[in-house]
Design a protein around this motif. Structure first.
Motif, short mmCIF file in Angstrom:
data_model
loop_
_atom_site.label_atom_id
_atom_site.label_comp_id
_atom_site.label_asym_id
_atom_site.label_seq_id
_atom_site.Cartn_x
_atom_site.Cartn_y
_atom_site.Cartn_z
N MET A 1 0.81 -1.22 0.00
CA MET A 1 0.00 0.00 0.00
C MET A 1 0.84 1.27 0.00
SD MET A 1 -3.60 0.07 1.07
CE MET A 1 -4.18 -0.42 2.67
N THR A 18 -4.98 5.74 -4.42
CA THR A 18 -5.23 5.12 -3.12
C THR A 18 -5.17 3.60 -3.21
OG1 THR A 18 -6.67 6.95 -2.55
CG2 THR A 18 -6.92 4.96 -1.24
N ASN A 19 -5.80 3.06 -4.23
CA ASN A 19 -5.83 1.61 -4.39
C ASN A 19 -4.68 1.17 -5.28
OD1 ASN A 19 -6.38 -1.07 -4.96
ND2 ASN A 19 -8.59 -0.73 -5.19
N PRO A 20 -3.75 0.38 -4.75
CA PRO A 20 -2.59 -0.03 -5.55
C PRO A 20 -2.97 -0.89 -6.76
CG PRO A 20 -2.40 -0.80 -3.27
CD PRO A 20 -3.74 -0.17 -3.40
N MET A 21 -4.23 -1.33 -6.82
CA MET A 21 -4.65 -2.11 -8.00
C MET A 21 -4.92 -1.20 -9.19
SD MET A 21 -7.18 -4.79 -6.16
CE MET A 21 -7.04 -6.19 -7.26
N VAL A 22 -4.89 0.10 -8.98
CA VAL A 22 -5.10 1.03 -10.10
C VAL A 22 -3.77 1.22 -10.83
CG1 VAL A 22 -5.88 3.32 -10.76
CG2 VAL A 22 -6.96 2.15 -8.84
N THR A 23 -3.57 0.40 -11.83
CA THR A 23 -2.36 0.47 -12.66
C THR A 23 -2.83 0.62 -14.11
OG1 THR A 23 -2.23 -1.86 -13.27
CG2 THR A 23 -1.37 -1.26 -11.09
N PRO A 184 -14.09 -4.54 -1.56
CA PRO A 184 -13.34 -3.76 -0.58
C PRO A 184 -13.16 -2.31 -1.01
CG PRO A 184 -12.20 -5.82 -1.09
CD PRO A 184 -13.36 -5.74 -2.01
N ASP A 185 -12.82 -2.09 -2.25
CA ASP A 185 -12.60 -0.75 -2.73
C ASP A 185 -13.91 0.00 -2.90
OD1 ASP A 185 -12.31 1.08 -5.31
OD2 ASP A 185 -10.49 1.11 -4.09
N ILE A 188 -14.35 1.42 0.48
CA ILE A 188 -13.45 2.53 0.83
C ILE A 188 -13.77 3.76 -0.03
CG2 ILE A 188 -11.02 3.25 0.78
CD1 ILE A 188 -10.37 0.36 1.76
N SER A 189 -14.04 3.54 -1.31
CA SER A 189 -14.44 4.66 -2.18
C SER A 189 -15.74 5.27 -1.69
CB SER A 189 -14.64 4.19 -3.62
OG SER A 189 -13.47 3.67 -4.15
N MET B 1 1.51 -4.58 -4.54
CA MET B 1 0.63 -5.70 -4.89
C MET B 1 1.26 -7.06 -4.58
SD MET B 1 -2.24 -5.40 -7.28
CE MET B 1 -2.12 -4.92 -8.99
N ASN B 19 -6.68 -7.87 -3.19
CA ASN B 19 -6.60 -6.42 -3.02
C ASN B 19 -5.85 -6.10 -1.73
OD1 ASN B 19 -7.01 -3.70 -2.61
ND2 ASN B 19 -9.15 -3.74 -3.31
N MET B 21 -5.74 -3.63 -0.08
CA MET B 21 -6.50 -2.79 0.85
C MET B 21 -7.31 -3.62 1.83
SD MET B 21 -7.78 0.12 -1.76
CE MET B 21 -7.94 1.52 -0.68
N VAL B 22 -7.36 -4.93 1.59
CA VAL B 22 -8.11 -5.79 2.51
C VAL B 22 -7.21 -6.12 3.71
CG1 VAL B 22 -9.36 -7.95 2.78
CG2 VAL B 22 -9.43 -6.72 0.60
N LEU B 26 -10.18 -2.88 7.35
CA LEU B 26 -11.38 -2.82 6.48
C LEU B 26 -12.53 -3.37 7.31
CD1 LEU B 26 -12.48 -2.20 3.62
CD2 LEU B 26 -12.26 -4.63 3.15
N ASN B 148 -18.08 -8.27 3.45
CA ASN B 148 -17.67 -7.48 2.29
C ASN B 148 -17.16 -8.38 1.17
OD1 ASN B 148 -15.34 -6.06 0.73
ND2 ASN B 148 -16.64 -4.39 1.44
N PRO B 184 -12.30 0.58 -8.73
CA PRO B 184 -11.32 -0.31 -9.37
C PRO B 184 -11.49 -1.76 -8.94
CG PRO B 184 -10.24 1.63 -8.39
CD PRO B 184 -11.67 1.69 -8.01
N ASP B 185 -11.69 -1.96 -7.66
CA ASP B 185 -11.83 -3.32 -7.17
C ASP B 185 -13.19 -3.90 -7.54
OD1 ASP B 185 -12.82 -5.07 -4.71
OD2 ASP B 185 -10.69 -5.36 -5.09
N ILE B 188 -12.43 -5.35 -10.87
CA ILE B 188 -11.61 -6.57 -10.86
C ILE B 188 -12.38 -7.73 -10.22
CG2 ILE B 188 -9.50 -7.58 -9.88
CD1 ILE B 188 -8.16 -4.82 -10.44
#
Lengths: 556, 556
Positions: A1, A18-23, A184-185, A188-189, B1, B19, B21-22, B26, B148, B184-185, B188
């Protein structure tokens, strides 16, 4: 993170999303196939202009809150494909040339410009929220991530604003949606953008930590059911708030108060015996949190058990200098129960002479949404705070916003996307947009112009035309003119950029803008559409292009 | 990641959640306030049993696909609060004792057991999807993350299964939702669980890379509008598929074919002149992807421009040994246009003697959902593949599933959660559940029993009772008995655990189970509810507890 650092020489370092999955791989495959095809055709560096906008306000309303911009800029500033990602993309494009990988390796957003309406603004259909300019090969790769980052953010911020509108300014609004959110996102979003849209707090600890949003929460039914009786409470000692005295047996003290309430002339008859596991749970919870005691009172029976048990504990706390916060109702007829609870608290205040006891906070939760809050208002209620989950965070009444990202110019050539559905025709050209304000200080109309047209002037009469309907037009004499698109990213010349303000400031902008809208645009039933227009010159150009591009039908 | 590694001594290493962020934060704040209150009351190590289940199938259907289990186990296996997280939690709990931080520091899931129905199973209301046992202090902290991770996963997998049901087995189903998903999540997760629920591919590159899901995608309208004319194409050379010949001017070759189509007796009259920028875009795209040419044909006019342009390019490719894949339609009357396109392709096959040309793949997209696919089926269409976005990934017709996590036992004492709404009463006790199959091989009924009751036996008559309605009961003679809950996590004794199968296997389980349901449970209109029951003994016990706990009303 760990946020990635922007490795470019731009001077200012912007954290990653914020979310590391955003690539850059959070993308539709076709953006990469197109990038390859542009590259293969030698077109990848052609200067393109794309508009990001939506076509219809959500939730049957006539306004939208724009959110997600900061995350877009963070994405942009850190846009870089790793070698591993490039290998994966190559494997996805069978037959692609190796040199394309070199192109991808060098790709960043140093040649991209982003103009946007400030985050937290009230926005309207067709007016670009963002104008993105740059080499078509790279801008194309921004489409999916930008849409992903803006669509839900704006949708849920708008939903939050609508809930605030119906609840009123004086109520506390708490977002409780983590368990029901879309991943999860999603949770958070939702927490972030509900706060932006005017909520006061969230239950989501991660969002609290990430964004500094105030946190709220007490206990659940499980906590209440986990107790059998007050005998389970081993440590019964309570230090007074001022630290001067000690109650050796807080449990007995609570029980004494429960009897007093029971024998009070105005309260007797409401209940006979309260649930003992609930009493144990409340007492134990108060021992853990004497300063912030707030109890969920509906596990057994609100009026017969929960409220008297709560009052006994609150009165016992009061003797040692602690003010209980209040109760939460999570089921049943919330209007009725909140009024009954308020009556009970006021009677306690009066009969037992406890000043302020009647002001106990009543929080309500349980599947709340705009409609149920509206219904509660109509029935009359005594709720001070609403805890809202599912319907808020999943935007249950409309789960998606339809932002699109359309090419409006390439190589200085304006482009139009036609459609048999006129609402889907795009407005071509690199444009500017302005919000014009009237005498009463309300925004009157948004107007889009060609990039090189002179801007509207205060006090000067101006023709505003509906972009597609030739009979809809109006003269406006603006009292104030606000240019909407500001520069948030300009490749390497970042010293001229707008700042990305902290979330709290974005929230304040949003609340202020919402309050400054003419009320008839905001009402829930039959709101008046806010006017969105183009200049006379842009109107003529749109229709010239349209006729040029559209095939002439043949009736057979 | 980078996935976190499970640092415990459990032998088997399980990666962290997809993710990053989990994390344990959370979570709803009240899980931590409760953890503190349990700890303060000395109750935190009391052995508790929680059931995770839902009360109603989504989308007006009578079945649900269970998904999200693997992510829960990954979360569990890596459950550990960092010092920074602990500091944050402490600051959220004003007045909390420092020793609580030591407790949090030592917290992991080595004393937790998780029993679950295998992921990808078809599941029904009230039957626990997961039974989580362990010290109440830690299990309470699993509630929000588990809900979640399961709620949206199961919802979107079910939505995918329903889309598959209406589209039929022979169609390709492509998930195209990244831009409209809830964050984003959300995108995915939707890609992963739509694949699990029976989709064939996704457009989401990140999901393709993370989970090995097949990827699909071609080009957008912007690609088409980015071209002005075929003059822009500089490199016009195409090597043949076998590498033996070279076409020096593929552009002219395409134009020749376009004229041939235009002058073909059966095709003339359909179009006069096609759009040149579209022709340029198709030609250029084919030069980039000669092996996988698939064109979006509705930018200008499907039948007047898109289809003839596509055919010209496809026929030109064919001369050099390449088979075009087909077209995508993204607007208009999809039933009509797909049939017209098919006719055109078949005419080309017949008139121009190109074997197989009529079998060109027709992909349809544009706001598709269960209803529109059903309507297309009724109208008759020639679509081979559906690209589905918004309605699928946001679960637009029902944006949330209501899984709950209820305490059913603590310290070996069964607990029941009552409610005035009978559908919300929880089924107490640590339970087992079984699926009983009938003579025809279909599942007949799920039955829950107390933990120590003997399991149902094949061929032995058994009374199945509705948990709350005393008149609903039925004798069943099962032909096959399947125990539903399997152990996926047992603290340190992990050698006995069920494996977490790869996504492909979970998907196969899901497809197989869906196909094995009695058809009347699956139909879209008025499906028959699947029966969920309890044993006679559990029934009696539920109602004994219920009467014990419920307050007796007084009519006034």
């Amino acid at each position: 993170m760990e946020p990635k650092e922007n490795g470019s020489e731009l001077g200012q370092i912007i954290d990653g999303p914020t979310n590391p999955m955003v690539t850059p791989l959070l993308n539709d495959l076709y953006q990469f196939t197109m990038a390859y095809a542009y590259w293969k055709a030698g077109k990848h560096n052609e200067r393109s202009v794309f508009d990001l906008y939506f076509r219809k306000n959500p939730f049957g309303g006539e306004y939208t809150v724009f959110a997600g911009l900061e995350e877009c800029i963070k994405f942009l500033a850190n846009f870089k494909l790793s070698d591993e990602e490039i290998d994966f993309v190559r494997d996805c494009l069978p037959g692609s040339e190796e040199a394309f990988c070199d192109y991808l390796r060098g790709l960043d957003c140093s040649d991209v410009e982003v103009y946007a309406i400030p985050e937290g603004s009230v926005v309207f259909p067709k007016v670009p929220l963002m104008r993105v300019e740059g080499p078509v090969g790279v801008v194309q790769l921004l489409e999916t991530p930008f849409l992903n980052l803006v669509n839900f953010a704006s949708l849920v911020a708008t939903n939050a604003a609508r809930h605030r509108f119906v609840a009123g300014k004086s109520k506390s609004l708490l977002e409780f949606g983590a368990r029901r959110a879309q991943g999860p996102d999603g949770a958070i979003s939702a927490s972030k953008y509900c706060y932006l849209g005017g909520f006061d707090a969230t239950s989501n600890v991660a969002a609290g930590k990430l964004f500094g949003i105030p946190l709220r929460g007490t206990h659940s039914h499980a906590y209440v059911s986990s107790f059998m009786s007050t005998d389970e409470i081993v440590d019964k000692v309570l230090r007074s708030a001022d630290g001067k005295t000690t109650c050796e047996d807080f449990v007995s003290h609570v029980q004494t108060w429960l009897k007093k309430i029971q024998y009070s002339p105005s309260l007797s008859g409401i209940f006979s015996e309260t649930n003992q596991s609930e009493l144990a749970a409340f007492t134990s919870y108060a021992l853990a949190f004497p300063k912030t005691f707030l109890a969920l009172v509906d596990t057994y029976d609100v009026m017969k058990s929960g409220i008297p048990n709560f009052c006994a504990v609150a009165l016992a706390l009061n003797d040692f200098g602690y003010k209980a916060l209040g109760i939460r109702l999570d089921s049943g007829d919330l209007a009725y129960l909140s009024r009954e609870a308020r009556n009970f608290f006021c009677t306690v205040e009066r009969e037992l002479k406890v000043p302020g006891f009647g002001k106990m906070v009543v929080t309500a939760s349980n599947d709340l949404n705009e409609e149920t809050i509206d219904a509660l208002n109509k029935q009359g209620h005594e709720v001070d705070a609403f805890g809202i989950g599912t319907y808020l965070v999943t935007c249950y009444s409309q789960a998606a916003l339809g932002c699109v990202f359309k090419l409006v110019e390439i190589n200085n050539q304006p482009r139009i996307k036609l459609s048999e559905d006129v609402t889907k025709v795009s407005i071509p050209c690199k444009k500017r947009s302005y919000r014009l304000y009237g005498k009463e200080g309300y925004p009157l109309v948004d107007i889009m112009t060609g990039e090189n047209e002179p801007p509207p002037k205060v006090g000067e009469r101006l023709l505003c035309r509906h972009p597609f309907n030739e009979s809809k037009r109006a003269y406006v004499v603006p009292q104030r003119v606000e240019e909407l698109l500001k520069c948030y990213w300009r490749g390497s010349a970042d010293e001229a950029r707008e700042e990305l303000p902290p979330l709290k400031e974005i929230r304040e902008r949003c609340i202020k803008q919402l309050e400054n809208m003419r009320p008839d645009h905001m009402r829930r039933l039959n709101p008046t559409p806010y006017k969105v227009s183009v200049s006379a010159k842009l109107y003529d150009f749109i229709h010239f292009l349209w006729l040029n591009e559209a095939p002439v039908g043949e009736l057979q």
